[in-house]
Design an enzyme around this catalytic site. Structure first.
Site, PDB file in Angstrom:
ATOM      1  N   ASP A 180     -11.932  -4.910   7.844  1.00 50.15           N
ATOM      2  CA  ASP A 180     -12.827  -4.419   6.813  1.00 50.15           C
ATOM      3  C   ASP A 180     -12.750  -5.795   5.902  1.00 50.15           C
ATOM      4  OD1 ASP A 180     -14.369  -2.621   5.017  1.00 50.15           O
ATOM      5  OD2 ASP A 180     -13.947  -3.828   3.709  1.00 50.15           O
TER       6      ASP A 180
ATOM      7  N   HIS B 260     -23.209  -2.707   0.427  1.00 53.75           N
ATOM      8  CA  HIS B 260     -22.256  -3.049  -0.224  1.00 53.75           C
ATOM      9  C   HIS B 260     -21.718  -2.003  -1.941  1.00 53.75           C
ATOM     10  CE1 HIS B 260     -18.654  -6.008  -1.104  1.00 53.75           C
ATOM     11  NE2 HIS B 260     -18.053  -4.911  -1.194  1.00 53.75           N
TER      12      HIS B 260
ATOM     13  N   TYR C 188     -17.294 -12.182   0.231  1.00 50.67           N
ATOM     14  CA  TYR C 188     -15.643 -12.248   0.523  1.00 50.67           C
ATOM     15  C   TYR C 188     -15.978 -13.488   0.891  1.00 50.67           C
ATOM     16  CZ  TYR C 188     -14.900  -7.290   0.772  1.00 50.67           C
ATOM     17  OH  TYR C 188     -14.854  -5.949   0.312  1.00 50.67           O
TER      18      TYR C 188
ATOM     19  N   LYS D 299     -20.157  -6.108   4.818  1.00 53.91           N
ATOM     20  CA  LYS D 299     -20.484  -5.586   3.944  1.00 53.91           C
ATOM     21  C   LYS D 299     -21.951  -6.376   3.655  1.00 53.91           C
ATOM     22  CE  LYS D 299     -16.489  -3.138   2.758  1.00 53.91           C
ATOM     23  NZ  LYS D 299     -15.749  -4.013   2.461  1.00 53.91           N
TER      24      LYS D 299
HETATM   25  P1  NDP Z   1      -5.125  -2.407  -2.241  1.00 54.34           P
HETATM   26  O1  NDP Z   1      -4.930  -1.338  -2.548  1.00 54.34           O
HETATM   27  O2  NDP Z   1      -5.362  -2.356  -0.942  1.00 54.34           O
HETATM   28  O3  NDP Z   1      -4.315  -3.869  -3.097  1.00 54.34           O
HETATM   29  C1  NDP Z   1      -4.152  -4.858  -2.867  1.00 54.34           C
HETATM   30  C2  NDP Z   1      -2.778  -5.539  -3.652  1.00 54.34           C
HETATM   31  O4  NDP Z   1      -1.595  -4.309  -3.071  1.00 54.34           O
HETATM   32  C3  NDP Z   1      -2.835  -6.924  -2.670  1.00 54.34           C
HETATM   33  O5  NDP Z   1      -1.944  -7.337  -4.281  1.00 54.34           O
HETATM   34  C4  NDP Z   1      -1.255  -6.422  -2.205  1.00 54.34           C
HETATM   35  O6  NDP Z   1      -0.550  -7.731  -2.605  1.00 54.34           O
HETATM   36  C5  NDP Z   1      -0.820  -5.344  -2.891  1.00 54.34           C
HETATM   37  N1  NDP Z   1      -0.017  -4.786  -1.830  1.00 54.34           N
HETATM   38  C6  NDP Z   1       0.275  -4.271  -0.735  1.00 54.34           C
HETATM   39  N2  NDP Z   1       0.741  -4.234   0.393  1.00 54.34           N
HETATM   40  C7  NDP Z   1       2.046  -3.296  -0.774  1.00 54.34           C
HETATM   41  C8  NDP Z   1       3.239  -2.712  -0.362  1.00 54.34           C
HETATM   42  N3  NDP Z   1       3.498  -2.164   0.617  1.00 54.34           N
HETATM   43  N4  NDP Z   1       3.503  -2.858  -1.761  1.00 54.34           N
HETATM   44  C9  NDP Z   1       3.111  -3.558  -2.596  1.00 54.34           C
HETATM   45  N5  NDP Z   1       1.907  -3.886  -2.554  1.00 54.34           N
HETATM   46  C10 NDP Z   1       1.585  -4.111  -2.163  1.00 54.34           C
HETATM   47  O7  NDP Z   1      -6.773  -2.683  -2.929  1.00 54.34           O
HETATM   48  P2  NDP Z   1      -7.602  -3.697  -1.885  1.00 54.34           P
HETATM   49  O8  NDP Z   1      -8.807  -3.961  -3.440  1.00 54.34           O
HETATM   50  O9  NDP Z   1      -7.501  -5.198  -1.056  1.00 54.34           O
HETATM   51  O10 NDP Z   1      -8.690  -2.942  -1.075  1.00 54.34           O
HETATM   52  C11 NDP Z   1      -8.908  -2.749   0.524  1.00 54.34           C
HETATM   53  C12 NDP Z   1      -9.627  -3.002   0.904  1.00 54.34           C
HETATM   54  O11 NDP Z   1     -10.652  -2.003   0.131  1.00 54.34           O
HETATM   55  C13 NDP Z   1     -10.114  -4.842   0.428  1.00 54.34           C
HETATM   56  O12 NDP Z   1      -8.992  -5.633   1.102  1.00 54.34           O
HETATM   57  C14 NDP Z   1     -11.335  -4.353   1.048  1.00 54.34           C
HETATM   58  O13 NDP Z   1     -11.683  -4.521   2.262  1.00 54.34           O
HETATM   59  C15 NDP Z   1     -12.012  -2.910   0.661  1.00 54.34           C
HETATM   60  N6  NDP Z   1     -12.105  -3.017  -0.851  1.00 54.34           N
HETATM   61  C16 NDP Z   1     -13.725  -2.856  -0.660  1.00 54.34           C
HETATM   62  C17 NDP Z   1     -14.846  -2.508  -2.308  1.00 54.34           C
HETATM   63  C18 NDP Z   1     -15.832  -2.044  -2.437  1.00 54.34           C
HETATM   64  O14 NDP Z   1     -16.795  -2.539  -3.367  1.00 54.34           O
HETATM   65  N7  NDP Z   1     -16.652  -1.989  -1.030  1.00 54.34           N
HETATM   66  C19 NDP Z   1     -14.061  -3.478  -3.110  1.00 54.34           C
HETATM   67  C20 NDP Z   1     -12.533  -4.165  -3.334  1.00 54.34           C
HETATM   68  C21 NDP Z   1     -11.796  -3.870  -2.287  1.00 54.34           C
HETATM   69  P3  NDP Z   1       0.081  -8.916  -1.575  1.00 54.34           P
HETATM   70  O15 NDP Z   1      -1.336  -9.561  -0.999  1.00 54.34           O
HETATM   71  O16 NDP Z   1       0.613  -9.758  -2.355  1.00 54.34           O
HETATM   72  O17 NDP Z   1       0.819  -8.231  -0.306  1.00 54.34           O
END
Ligand code: NDP
Length: 278
Positions: free
Chosen positions: A48, A111, A53, A78
């Site tokens: 995704d 988006h 991004y 998006k």
């Molecule tokens: P998430 O809820 O996936 O959280 C990501 C965070 O959690 C990062 O800081 C990561 O750190 C940490 N993390 C990941 N795995 C673990 C684990 N096993 N244990 C502890 N911490 C963990 O947030 P996102 O905002 O990234 O949401 C996921 C996806 O949704 C995005 O990447 C994007 O594709 C989409 N999205 C869409 C939006 C929209 O408006 N449509 C807005 C925001 C996101 P680290 O990388 O250091 O592991």
């Protein structure tokens, strides 16, 4: 390593989507190729991304380098708010496809509704035309609330395949989810781990279930989403966490554990209200 079979969710347009994928929000464009290559090696087949991004090109290079058959992959991107419109949407889509280096994307999303600009219905009609061109399989929206979805359906008759909304145990958007379910719109949960912005993974309802099943708190939250029927794509820059987040098919939460986590709703939002993000 044999890969677990990731369940697929049937969409309302006849296509299906792997329920668990990998998201690349805030993944540095310079590191995206490596990070997505790692994710594909771990076993993810659903990626995704989004124009905003800035990392579509890295996703495209990782896909090309993987040598995986295109039909095994599910790629979403998006359209950003300032590209809403008709010709601007066509141009934005062409540019995204070009950066991804693909002939088609599996899913293209508006988006945010950006209601102050009042162009999401016009944009949706452009999406219908892009879909007719065969360069996108499914079209959907993101951050749309029930009134935005209702207007789109009333004015165009085309029901989005998905609505990608902020959704985690402390912000579940029940009204939007209920509207989506009633109209056969699949729910994609963004920020499924709450973006790590508050201690979701430390709450006793989560850590107790993690101890019981000998898994991590993140695995419990991912399992909760899967059992609630959400499509999700947690993000991590770290390969060991990518593997952890993908290793969620060897246990099941009890209905009492699911209910206890569902009861964590606090209307805690990690991002902007969709009516205010213009
Ligand atoms: P998430 O809820 O996936 O959280 C990501 C965070 O959690 C990062 O800081 C990561 O750190 C940490 N993390 C990941 N795995 C673990 C684990 N096993 N244990 C502890 N911490 C963990 O947030 P996102 O905002 O990234 O949401 C996921 C996806 O949704 C995005 O990447 C994007 O594709 C989409 N999205 C869409 C939006 C929209 O408006 N449509 C807005 C925001 C996101 P680290 O990388 O250091 O592991």
């Amino acid at each position: 390593m044999t890969q677990p079979a990731v369940p697929r969710i049937q969409l309302n347009d006849g296509f299906s989507i792997p329920q668990l994928g990998f998201g690349v929000f805030k993944v540095d464009p310079n590191e995206t190729e490596r990070i997505v290559s790692d994710a594909l090696e771990v076993g993810y087949r659903h990626i995704d991304t989004a124009r905003i991004y800035g990392n579509e090109a890295g996703v495209g290079r990782a896909v090309a380098d993987s040598g995986l058959p295109r039909e095994e992959l599910f790629i979403t991107t998006k359209l950003w708010n300032d590209d809403q419109g008709t010709q601007s949407a066509f141009d934005a889509f062409d540019a995204s496809l070009d950066r991804l280096g693909l002939d088609y994307v599996d899913l293209y999303l508006i988006h945010w509704p950006a209601p102050a600009n009042d162009r999401y219905v016009e944009t949706w009609r452009a999406f219908e035309q892009i879909r007719e061109s065969g360069r996108v399989r499914s079209i959907g929206v993101s951050n749309f609330l029930a009134p935005h979805l209702e207007r789109l359906i009333d004015e165009t008759g085309t029901v989005p395949a998905v609505d990608q909304i902020e959704l985690h145990p402390q912000h579940q958007q029940p009204e939007t989810a209920a509207f989506a379910e009633a109209h056969d719109i699949a729910i994609q949960a963004w920020g499924p781990l709450g973006q790590g912005k508050y201690p979701l993974l430390e709450l006793p309802e989560v850590t107790d279930a993690a101890s019981t099943h000998d898994v991590t708190p993140a695995q419990v939250v991912i399992r909760w989403h899967l059992q609630r029927g959400h499509i999700l794509f947690p993000k991590s820059n770290r390969r060991e966490r990518m593997a952890e987040n993908f290793d969620v098919f060897g246990f099941e939460l009890t209905s009492a554990e699911v209910d206890a986590i569902t009861a964590l709703e606090r209307e805690v939002r990690v991002s902007s209200h969709p009516d205010e993000m213009n």
